[in-house]
Write a protein that holds these residues in place. Sequence first.
Motif, mmCIF file in Angstrom:
data_model
loop_
_atom_site.group_PDB
_atom_site.id
_atom_site.type_symbol
_atom_site.label_atom_id
_atom_site.label_comp_id
_atom_site.label_asym_id
_atom_site.label_seq_id
_atom_site.Cartn_x
_atom_site.Cartn_y
_atom_site.Cartn_z
ATOM 1 N N VAL A 31 6.683 -5.404 10.870
ATOM 2 C CA VAL A 31 6.535 -6.102 9.010
ATOM 3 C C VAL A 31 7.119 -4.367 8.474
ATOM 4 O O VAL A 31 6.822 -2.972 8.659
ATOM 5 C CB VAL A 31 5.224 -5.810 8.637
ATOM 6 N N ASP A 33 8.783 -4.869 5.155
ATOM 7 C CA ASP A 33 9.102 -5.085 3.175
ATOM 8 C C ASP A 33 6.941 -4.778 3.121
ATOM 9 O O ASP A 33 6.518 -5.990 3.392
ATOM 10 C CB ASP A 33 9.308 -6.511 3.353
ATOM 11 N N PHE A 34 6.465 -4.138 2.432
ATOM 12 C CA PHE A 34 5.601 -3.319 1.756
ATOM 13 C C PHE A 34 5.970 -4.196 0.115
ATOM 14 O O PHE A 34 4.686 -3.702 -0.366
ATOM 15 C CB PHE A 34 4.783 -1.798 1.736
ATOM 16 N N LEU A 38 3.916 -8.694 0.891
ATOM 17 C CA LEU A 38 3.168 -9.220 2.490
ATOM 18 C C LEU A 38 1.769 -8.824 0.700
ATOM 19 O O LEU A 38 0.302 -9.145 1.697
ATOM 20 C CB LEU A 38 3.103 -7.165 2.153
ATOM 21 N N VAL A 86 -1.880 -4.269 9.145
ATOM 22 C CA VAL A 86 -0.425 -4.548 9.610
ATOM 23 C C VAL A 86 0.190 -3.314 10.206
ATOM 24 O O VAL A 86 0.112 -2.891 10.351
ATOM 25 C CB VAL A 86 0.521 -4.523 7.457
ATOM 26 N N VAL A 127 -1.150 -2.602 3.430
ATOM 27 C CA VAL A 127 -0.302 -3.034 2.211
ATOM 28 C C VAL A 127 0.197 -2.106 1.653
ATOM 29 O O VAL A 127 1.735 -2.630 1.100
ATOM 30 C CB VAL A 127 -1.511 -4.764 1.635
ATOM 31 N N HIS A 128 -0.305 -0.909 2.194
ATOM 32 C CA HIS A 128 1.052 0.072 0.771
ATOM 33 C C HIS A 128 1.236 0.882 1.735
ATOM 34 O O HIS A 128 2.256 1.628 0.704
ATOM 35 C CB HIS A 128 -0.636 0.400 -0.512
ATOM 36 N N GLY A 129 1.117 0.759 3.177
ATOM 37 C CA GLY A 129 1.616 1.663 4.215
ATOM 38 C C GLY A 129 0.488 3.156 4.294
ATOM 39 O O GLY A 129 1.579 3.778 5.037
#
Length: 185
Positions: A31, A33-34, A38, A86, A127-129
């Motif tokens: 992945v 693209d956050f 997503l 992720v 999902v936000h890294g």
Amino acid sequence: MRNRPIPGSSGAVRAMSLLGEPVLHTPCETVTDFGPSLVRLVEDMFATMYAANGVGLAANQIGVGLRVFVYDCPDDEDVRHLGHVVNPRLVEADGVTVRGAEGCLSLPGLEAGTERFDHAVVEGVDVHGAPVRVDGTGFFARCLQHECDHLDGLVYPDRLTGLRRARLLRAARRTPWGRASGVRD
């Protein structure tokens, strides 16, 4: 205290990929693209997992070839573990090897004794890294290993050998979904 929405409560239930479909047998992409897509994917994955009465779900099980999985799974002490990862990496799998009944939402109605380690650690991001580290034992360790396998293009029958594998694949071929998806050895 702030009320958080229940994971999946705003998600859409998506169609399940079944054994034999190429997306389940292809390693997933990292992945990059956050963004909102997503977040939507994770919500849909939770909704789909709950609708199917599962304890874990990988993105390729709903036809999306990205390295993401969700879980809502108890361990052997009945402690609930809830979350998503992720770009997960299985960084530890050790301890006692246990053969236990294993099923999969992509092989509905079937299960087989599958060997897994009793301890697993997965690292990745949310999902936000933000960094995530998930440590599991017992049934939850089995779930973590199972979902990481999915993202590498493996399903639990790939871990079986001999008669156990042959019996499971024969049973899959006899199901309506197995006949439709052309399950083979």
